[in-house]
Write a protein that holds these residues in place. Structure first.
Motif, PDB file in Angstrom:
ATOM      1  N   GLU A  19     102.447  12.011  71.011  1.00  0.00           N
ATOM      2  CA  GLU A  19     102.221  13.280  70.132  1.00  0.00           C
ATOM      3  C   GLU A  19     103.621  13.923  70.071  1.00  0.00           C
ATOM      4  OE1 GLU A  19      99.277  17.091  69.878  1.00  0.00           O
ATOM      5  OE2 GLU A  19      99.020  15.518  71.287  1.00  0.00           O
ATOM      6  N   GLN A  20     104.255  14.203  71.030  1.00  0.00           N
ATOM      7  CA  GLN A  20     105.237  15.256  70.992  1.00  0.00           C
ATOM      8  C   GLN A  20     106.486  14.631  69.991  1.00  0.00           C
ATOM      9  OE1 GLN A  20     107.351  15.883  74.810  1.00  0.00           O
ATOM     10  NE2 GLN A  20     109.176  16.711  73.761  1.00  0.00           N
ATOM     11  N   LYS A  21     106.584  13.060  70.019  1.00  0.00           N
ATOM     12  CA  LYS A  21     107.600  12.229  68.994  1.00  0.00           C
ATOM     13  C   LYS A  21     107.014  12.719  67.485  1.00  0.00           C
ATOM     14  CE  LYS A  21     110.746  10.154  71.031  1.00  0.00           C
ATOM     15  NZ  LYS A  21     112.308  10.286  70.764  1.00  0.00           N
ATOM     16  N   ILE A  22     105.629  12.747  67.555  1.00  0.00           N
ATOM     17  CA  ILE A  22     105.188  12.792  65.861  1.00  0.00           C
ATOM     18  C   ILE A  22     105.661  14.189  65.706  1.00  0.00           C
ATOM     19  CG2 ILE A  22     103.031  13.037  64.567  1.00  0.00           C
ATOM     20  CD1 ILE A  22     104.174  10.272  65.079  1.00  0.00           C
ATOM     21  N   ARG A  23     105.222  15.383  66.159  1.00  0.00           N
ATOM     22  CA  ARG A  23     105.427  16.678  66.195  1.00  0.00           C
ATOM     23  C   ARG A  23     107.129  16.980  66.038  1.00  0.00           C
ATOM     24  NH1 ARG A  23     101.529  20.333  66.907  1.00  0.00           N
ATOM     25  NH2 ARG A  23      99.634  19.505  67.753  1.00  0.00           N
ATOM     26  N   GLN A  24     107.929  16.378  66.641  1.00  0.00           N
ATOM     27  CA  GLN A  24     109.412  16.315  66.425  1.00  0.00           C
ATOM     28  C   GLN A  24     109.608  16.002  65.064  1.00  0.00           C
ATOM     29  OE1 GLN A  24     111.762  14.898  69.793  1.00  0.00           O
ATOM     30  NE2 GLN A  24     112.698  13.607  68.333  1.00  0.00           N
ATOM     31  N   ASP A  35      90.311   1.220  63.721  1.00  0.00           N
ATOM     32  CA  ASP A  35      91.404   0.914  64.682  1.00  0.00           C
ATOM     33  C   ASP A  35      92.326   1.771  64.875  1.00  0.00           C
ATOM     34  OD1 ASP A  35      89.927  -1.463  64.708  1.00  0.00           O
ATOM     35  OD2 ASP A  35      91.266  -2.382  63.362  1.00  0.00           O
ATOM     36  N   GLY A  36      92.760   2.566  63.698  1.00  0.00           N
ATOM     37  CA  GLY A  36      93.862   3.609  64.189  1.00  0.00           C
ATOM     38  C   GLY A  36      93.453   4.699  64.964  1.00  0.00           C
ATOM     39  N   ARG A  37      92.344   5.353  64.905  1.00  0.00           N
ATOM     40  CA  ARG A  37      91.748   6.162  65.635  1.00  0.00           C
ATOM     41  C   ARG A  37      91.531   5.846  67.186  1.00  0.00           C
ATOM     42  NH1 ARG A  37      87.366   8.727  67.838  1.00  0.00           N
ATOM     43  NH2 ARG A  37      86.934  10.852  67.530  1.00  0.00           N
ATOM     44  N   ARG A  38      91.220   4.626  67.330  1.00  0.00           N
ATOM     45  CA  ARG A  38      91.008   4.066  68.633  1.00  0.00           C
ATOM     46  C   ARG A  38      92.694   4.003  69.307  1.00  0.00           C
ATOM     47  NH1 ARG A  38      86.435   1.039  66.560  1.00  0.00           N
ATOM     48  NH2 ARG A  38      87.922  -0.358  65.977  1.00  0.00           N
ATOM     49  N   LEU A  39      93.544   3.442  68.533  1.00  0.00           N
ATOM     50  CA  LEU A  39      94.749   3.538  69.130  1.00  0.00           C
ATOM     51  C   LEU A  39      95.477   4.976  69.254  1.00  0.00           C
ATOM     52  CD1 LEU A  39      97.181   1.750  69.881  1.00  0.00           C
ATOM     53  CD2 LEU A  39      97.822   1.593  67.063  1.00  0.00           C
ATOM     54  N   LEU A  40      95.080   5.645  68.504  1.00  0.00           N
ATOM     55  CA  LEU A  40      95.777   7.011  68.776  1.00  0.00           C
ATOM     56  C   LEU A  40      95.191   7.855  70.045  1.00  0.00           C
ATOM     57  CD1 LEU A  40      95.722   8.421  64.948  1.00  0.00           C
ATOM     58  CD2 LEU A  40      97.908   8.096  66.464  1.00  0.00           C
ATOM     59  N   LEU A  41      93.828   7.433  70.016  1.00  0.00           N
ATOM     60  CA  LEU A  41      93.278   8.002  71.455  1.00  0.00           C
ATOM     61  C   LEU A  41      93.990   7.265  72.836  1.00  0.00           C
ATOM     62  CD1 LEU A  41      89.409   8.000  70.589  1.00  0.00           C
ATOM     63  CD2 LEU A  41      90.802   9.970  71.480  1.00  0.00           C
ATOM     64  N   LYS A  42      94.228   6.030  72.367  1.00  0.00           N
ATOM     65  CA  LYS A  42      94.669   5.426  73.706  1.00  0.00           C
ATOM     66  C   LYS A  42      96.060   5.888  73.958  1.00  0.00           C
ATOM     67  CE  LYS A  42      92.284   1.046  73.306  1.00  0.00           C
ATOM     68  NZ  LYS A  42      92.248  -0.563  72.969  1.00  0.00           N
ATOM     69  N   VAL A  43      96.758   6.316  73.018  1.00  0.00           N
ATOM     70  CA  VAL A  43      98.316   7.050  73.310  1.00  0.00           C
ATOM     71  C   VAL A  43      98.218   8.472  73.518  1.00  0.00           C
ATOM     72  CG1 VAL A  43      99.310   4.950  71.974  1.00  0.00           C
ATOM     73  CG2 VAL A  43      98.879   7.031  70.566  1.00  0.00           C
ATOM     74  N   GLY A  44      97.043   9.035  73.463  1.00  0.00           N
ATOM     75  CA  GLY A  44      97.100  10.582  74.185  1.00  0.00           C
ATOM     76  C   GLY A  44      96.641  11.545  72.887  1.00  0.00           C
ATOM     77  N   ILE A  45      96.288  11.071  72.023  1.00  0.00           N
ATOM     78  CA  ILE A  45      95.969  12.109  70.866  1.00  0.00           C
ATOM     79  C   ILE A  45      94.285  12.610  71.328  1.00  0.00           C
ATOM     80  CG2 ILE A  45      95.718  12.622  68.341  1.00  0.00           C
ATOM     81  CD1 ILE A  45      98.574  12.051  69.530  1.00  0.00           C
ATOM     82  N   VAL A  46      94.534  14.109  71.301  1.00  0.00           N
ATOM     83  CA  VAL A  46      93.185  14.603  71.521  1.00  0.00           C
ATOM     84  C   VAL A  46      92.805  15.550  70.430  1.00  0.00           C
ATOM     85  CG1 VAL A  46      93.651  14.603  74.059  1.00  0.00           C
ATOM     86  CG2 VAL A  46      94.146  16.396  72.693  1.00  0.00           C
ATOM     87  N   ASP A  47      93.408  15.724  69.233  1.00  0.00           N
ATOM     88  CA  ASP A  47      93.267  16.515  68.299  1.00  0.00           C
ATOM     89  C   ASP A  47      92.257  15.759  67.496  1.00  0.00           C
ATOM     90  OD1 ASP A  47      93.083  17.698  65.797  1.00  0.00           O
ATOM     91  OD2 ASP A  47      95.160  18.203  65.660  1.00  0.00           O
ATOM     92  N   ALA A  48      90.824  16.454  67.495  1.00  0.00           N
ATOM     93  CA  ALA A  48      89.720  15.591  66.811  1.00  0.00           C
ATOM     94  C   ALA A  48      89.836  15.645  65.450  1.00  0.00           C
ATOM     95  CB  ALA A  48      88.440  16.529  67.166  1.00  0.00           C
ATOM     96  N   ASP A  49      90.325  16.748  64.858  1.00  0.00           N
ATOM     97  CA  ASP A  49      90.517  16.636  63.279  1.00  0.00           C
ATOM     98  C   ASP A  49      91.507  15.461  62.938  1.00  0.00           C
ATOM     99  OD1 ASP A  49      88.656  18.645  63.161  1.00  0.00           O
ATOM    100  OD2 ASP A  49      90.188  20.337  62.999  1.00  0.00           O
TER     101      ASP A  49
END
Length: 327
Positions: A42-47, A146-160
């Motif tokens: 998530e920090q990388k995406i924000r960066q 599948d993308g939603r599940r993958l993002l959950l696995k890498v630590g994304i918690v922003d529900a929106d």
């Protein structure tokens, strides 16, 4: 941060600025291709989002010019470049839609990661000249969930963010007013409109990119109907023919759009060729907002056969767009 300084366009070479956008795209490509191996995903995406905003803040018109040049010339690494184009367009459109910062963030982060479950497949499809196989179609069909599940696995918690990724291909009933939709359906619809527009203007091996005017007509004729506020917001934000795109003037001349104006269909252009296809040396700057000729239609990249000095044109456009000094 992956960079130390973003020079103002008038102080930088065209190749340097183009390189900054290309570096951003390649960094994003690495993250999207290997999400499970990226610490602090998530920090990388924000960066990368901050990097994108810094580039746009220096000069949005120059940023759009460079981005559309990248988008219409590259097909290798299509997935990350498409994600970056969509993120930029979502960021600019979010201002027209008056989204608050948290809503903008969820939308832009979703744009960057919406195809994260099919990054390699999307790159393959961009250079594939045959129709997708049954196996490829199955992956396309499930990539949002599948993308939603993958993002959950890498630590994304922003529900929106997660829900917009999952819903970015869901169609909504055209009878529903856009403003009456919930936040996630509104953001998902915004991303879907931008996604379709960006895909249509980008070339692939199986087809050339469509002109931006054809693409705008297509998105205006779908979605929530002819008065879709997202389509109008997108056009208000980037112009009917954005910087970096080629146009046919109503006197038959060929031009490239340099900068937007306060009216979506009246940009500052540089006329490149006369109606016979003969190059103007040097190109001629023309403000369509103040006099004829005007833009008649957009052209695809492959129709312009002459070499264009983008560095010179961008600088001329920047200087021409400056307000006159007080007397």
């Amino acid at each position: 941060m992956p960079y130390t300084h973003v020079p103002h366009p008038q102080d930088a070479d065209y190749e340097d600025l183009l390189s900054l956008w290309a570096d951003l795209e390649s960094g994003l490509a690495m993250v999207l291709a290997n999400p499970r191996n990226i610490p602090n995903f998530e920090q990388k995406i924000r960066q990368y989002d901050r990097w994108m905003q810094d580039l746009l803040q220096q000069d949005t018109d120059t940023g759009l010019y460079l981005l559309f040049q990248l988008a219409t010339n590259a097909s290798v690494g299509y997935s990350a470049l498409h994600a970056l184009v969509c993120a930029v367009l979502c960021h600019i459109t979010s201002q027209e839609l008056h989204l608050v910062e948290s809503e903008r963030d969820s939308l832009v982060f979703a744009a960057m990661t919406m195809n994260i479950a099919m990054t390699a497949l999307q790159d393959t499809l961009a250079v594939q000249t045959t129709t997708p196989t049954a196996e490829q179609k199955a992956l396309i069909q499930t990539h949002a969930a599948d993308g939603r599940r993958l993002l959950l696995k890498v630590g994304i918690v922003d529900a929106d963010w997660l829900d917009v990724v999952a819903a970015h291909h869901d169609a909504h009933d055209a009878r529903h007013d856009f403003q009456q939709l919930g936040l996630v359906p509104r953001l998902a619809h915004t991303l879907r409109v931008v996604d379709r527009y960006a895909a249509m203007v980008s070339p692939r091996k199986s087809r050339t990119g469509r002109s931006v005017t054809d693409s705008v007509r297509s998105i205006m004729a779908s979605g929530l109907g002819p008065n879709d506020p997202v389509g109008f917001a997108l056009v208000r934000a980037i112009g009917l023919c954005p910087p970096g795109t080629y146009v046919r003037m109503d006197n038959g001349e060929t031009a490239v759009v340099l900068r937007r104006s306060s009216k979506a269909n009246l940009p500052l252009v540089a006329t490149l060729m006369n109606r016979k296809g003969e190059a103007y040396v040097p190109p001629r700057l023309h403000r369509t907002a103040t006099s004829a000729p005007h833009v008649q239609s957009a052209l695809t990249q492959d129709t312009v056969k002459i070499r264009v000095n983008h560095q010179s044109l961008l600088r001329q456009g920047i200087y021409a767009d400056r307000p006159a000094p007080p007397r």
